[in-house]
Design a protein around this motif. Sequence first.
Motif, PDB file in Angstrom:
ATOM      1  N   LYS A 194       0.832  -1.203   0.000  1.00 32.91           N
ATOM      2  CA  LYS A 194       0.000   0.000   0.000  1.00 32.91           C
ATOM      3  C   LYS A 194       0.863   1.248   0.000  1.00 32.91           C
ATOM      4  CE  LYS A 194      -3.636  -2.338   2.674  1.00 32.91           C
ATOM      5  NZ  LYS A 194      -4.423  -2.310   3.928  1.00 32.91           N
ATOM      6  N   THR A 195       0.325   2.296  -0.563  1.00 33.12           N
ATOM      7  CA  THR A 195       0.996   3.585  -0.527  1.00 33.12           C
ATOM      8  C   THR A 195       0.876   4.163   0.882  1.00 33.12           C
ATOM      9  OG1 THR A 195      -0.993   4.827  -1.118  1.00 33.12           O
ATOM     10  CG2 THR A 195       0.354   3.963  -2.935  1.00 33.12           C
ATOM     11  N   PRO A 196       1.740   5.129   1.237  1.00 37.55           N
ATOM     12  CA  PRO A 196       1.597   5.778   2.546  1.00 37.55           C
ATOM     13  C   PRO A 196       0.200   6.357   2.754  1.00 37.55           C
ATOM     14  CG  PRO A 196       3.733   6.308   1.616  1.00 37.55           C
ATOM     15  CD  PRO A 196       2.980   5.558   0.545  1.00 37.55           C
ATOM     16  N   LYS A 197      -0.383   6.906   1.711  1.00 39.40           N
ATOM     17  CA  LYS A 197      -1.727   7.488   1.823  1.00 39.40           C
ATOM     18  C   LYS A 197      -2.750   6.421   2.199  1.00 39.40           C
ATOM     19  CE  LYS A 197      -5.157  10.142  -0.813  1.00 39.40           C
ATOM     20  NZ  LYS A 197      -5.454  10.795  -2.119  1.00 39.40           N
ATOM     21  N   GLU A 198      -2.598   5.225   1.616  1.00 42.90           N
ATOM     22  CA  GLU A 198      -3.535   4.136   1.901  1.00 42.90           C
ATOM     23  C   GLU A 198      -3.363   3.589   3.312  1.00 42.90           C
ATOM     24  OE1 GLU A 198      -4.169   2.123  -2.502  1.00 42.90           O
ATOM     25  OE2 GLU A 198      -2.339   1.674  -1.371  1.00 42.90           O
ATOM     26  N   GLN A 199      -2.207   3.815   3.925  1.00 45.17           N
ATOM     27  CA  GLN A 199      -1.937   3.296   5.270  1.00 45.17           C
ATOM     28  C   GLN A 199      -2.352   4.259   6.377  1.00 45.17           C
ATOM     29  OE1 GLN A 199       2.089   1.355   5.645  1.00 45.17           O
ATOM     30  NE2 GLN A 199       2.289   2.043   3.535  1.00 45.17           N
ATOM     31  N   GLN A 200      -2.757   5.462   5.976  1.00 45.97           N
ATOM     32  CA  GLN A 200      -3.114   6.477   6.955  1.00 45.97           C
ATOM     33  C   GLN A 200      -4.623   6.747   6.926  1.00 45.97           C
ATOM     34  OE1 GLN A 200      -0.973   8.267   9.207  1.00 45.97           O
ATOM     35  NE2 GLN A 200       0.293   6.500   8.671  1.00 45.97           N
ATOM     36  N   ALA A 203       0.094  -0.151  10.462  1.00 45.29           N
ATOM     37  CA  ALA A 203       0.404   1.257  10.201  1.00 45.29           C
ATOM     38  C   ALA A 203      -0.599   2.169  10.888  1.00 45.29           C
ATOM     39  CB  ALA A 203       0.431   1.510   8.699  1.00 45.29           C
ATOM     40  N   SER A 231       3.865   5.076   8.418  1.00 46.95           N
ATOM     41  CA  SER A 231       3.572   4.111   7.359  1.00 46.95           C
ATOM     42  C   SER A 231       4.817   3.285   7.083  1.00 46.95           C
ATOM     43  CB  SER A 231       3.136   4.837   6.073  1.00 46.95           C
ATOM     44  OG  SER A 231       2.038   5.685   6.305  1.00 46.95           O
ATOM     45  N   THR A 263       7.884   7.377   7.236  1.00 46.04           N
ATOM     46  CA  THR A 263       7.792   5.962   6.883  1.00 46.04           C
ATOM     47  C   THR A 263       8.852   5.153   7.604  1.00 46.04           C
ATOM     48  OG1 THR A 263       9.214   6.291   4.943  1.00 46.04           O
ATOM     49  CG2 THR A 263       6.826   6.407   4.582  1.00 46.04           C
ATOM     50  N   GLN A 322       7.669  -3.200   2.629  1.00 50.83           N
ATOM     51  CA  GLN A 322       6.561  -4.120   2.369  1.00 50.83           C
ATOM     52  C   GLN A 322       6.948  -5.194   1.355  1.00 50.83           C
ATOM     53  OE1 GLN A 322       2.532  -2.051   2.075  1.00 50.83           O
ATOM     54  NE2 GLN A 322       3.932  -0.305   1.883  1.00 50.83           N
ATOM     55  N   SER A 370       7.426   1.845   4.291  1.00 56.55           N
ATOM     56  CA  SER A 370       7.883   2.181   2.946  1.00 56.55           C
ATOM     57  C   SER A 370       7.546   1.052   1.986  1.00 56.55           C
ATOM     58  CB  SER A 370       9.385   2.434   2.934  1.00 56.55           C
ATOM     59  OG  SER A 370      10.100   1.223   3.141  1.00 56.55           O
TER      60      SER A 370
END
Length: 456
Positions: free
Chosen positions: A269-275, A410, A390, A364, A396, A392
């Motif tokens: 997942k992207t950082p945005k998806e983990q937050q 995350a 998140s 991250t 992952q 990185s």
Amino acid sequence: MNDTRVDLEWSDPARLVDTPRHVFVHDELRYAKGANQRDIEVDGFINYHWLTSPEDYGRPKVMLEAGINAPADVHGPDGARRPLIAVRSSPWKAGHETNPWHDEFDLDHGHVRYFGDHKPSTLGLPGATKGNRLLLEAARLHAGTTRQERLLAPPLLLFRSTTVHRDGRALVKGHVEFCGAAIIERLEHVVQRDPETGNSFPNIALDLAVVDGREIDGIDMRWIDDRRDPSLDAELAIRHAPDQWRRWVKDGRSAISGVRRRVLASAVKTPKEQQPLPGSVDAAVLSTLYNFYDGRKHAFELLASQVAGEVLRESGARYKEGWLSRSSGDGGVDFIGRIDMGSLAASTPVVVLGQAKCIQPSSTVSPEQVARVVARLRRGWIGVYVTTGSFSKQAQIEIIDDQYPVVLVAGGTLAATVRRMAQANYGGDLNALLQATIEQYADAIAYRRPEEVISM
């Protein structure tokens, strides 16, 4: 047909030189010996002969009649070069006398194990066949220690015979799947056994690294056109090569791990998806967590331990919290727990090692930080990494590719879990939950070895 593969609207043959002609990994191509090099499609599939040798160039076809094929050498301004080697694997023939070996394709991880064309009936050493000679010559350039050697190294274009269904019939011949362009990573001499006669025979085996196409997940065939153009030197002939191929030409063997094709699993997942979503309740919870533990991050370890237990229990696991390790010298482990696998009547304990990291939610966690937990795991143990930030992309990927048993929690999952915990145990009072971790922190520390959690 994928419209991004080629501009089908062009009508002036002179435009062909400037028109990208893409082929993507897993594209199914129509390979018919008698097909011309003019038609873009044959029987509803991309025409292999048009793709590899358009009629307007006036060059011979690149045939796939053998397993290992190559057009004639090109004599450019800087000397002779092999333009390419076209490798064809026929899974439906595997185990037959004509193909008694099994090639292995793991395209998601950019690896192919390919066996040469020495057969049980072949006399002489593995280089006695034309195909193996081509591979042995190419392997020398692919292993080259200079940029000039690697510039001359012919790309291996990989194809795999595929079964298609047309007019209600399953056709095992006449169609191939494109599997990418590859670098010879390793070549070894092996002894194989003929499954029909039981006789052994020598051969060569290659480990091939499929190059990551990044933007198009394939290649622009203008690269191959250039390599077959005698008016171009080897340097100019890589202008349309994939960026990752050019990186390998520049840096050599050390670059292979970074240029290898990898298909990211849906778990990446992207950082945005983990937050949490900006402005959401969970985003406010996460902000509160970070601000509360900033300056006393050791106490975050207790919250992380409790969150890890909740996350694991949600999967149906029977989790028991253990203790926190001392704040210094923990060696990458902040908390210890246990999962009891099996039923109540018949179960086995599994050690859980946890790491907690309270960082800015916009930050991250690197692969090296996750590796500290991985390094402490013994066979059968599980790791949990809990962070306000998140993970990185590379962290992952390494967990997934190497199949490490580590659960990554995350900021988004952390905030949602803490909010549920506060609602269930503190009447929704988040501050009360957080204050409790401060008060209970000292009593939760124990100076014990992780495996002692099994006897709790």
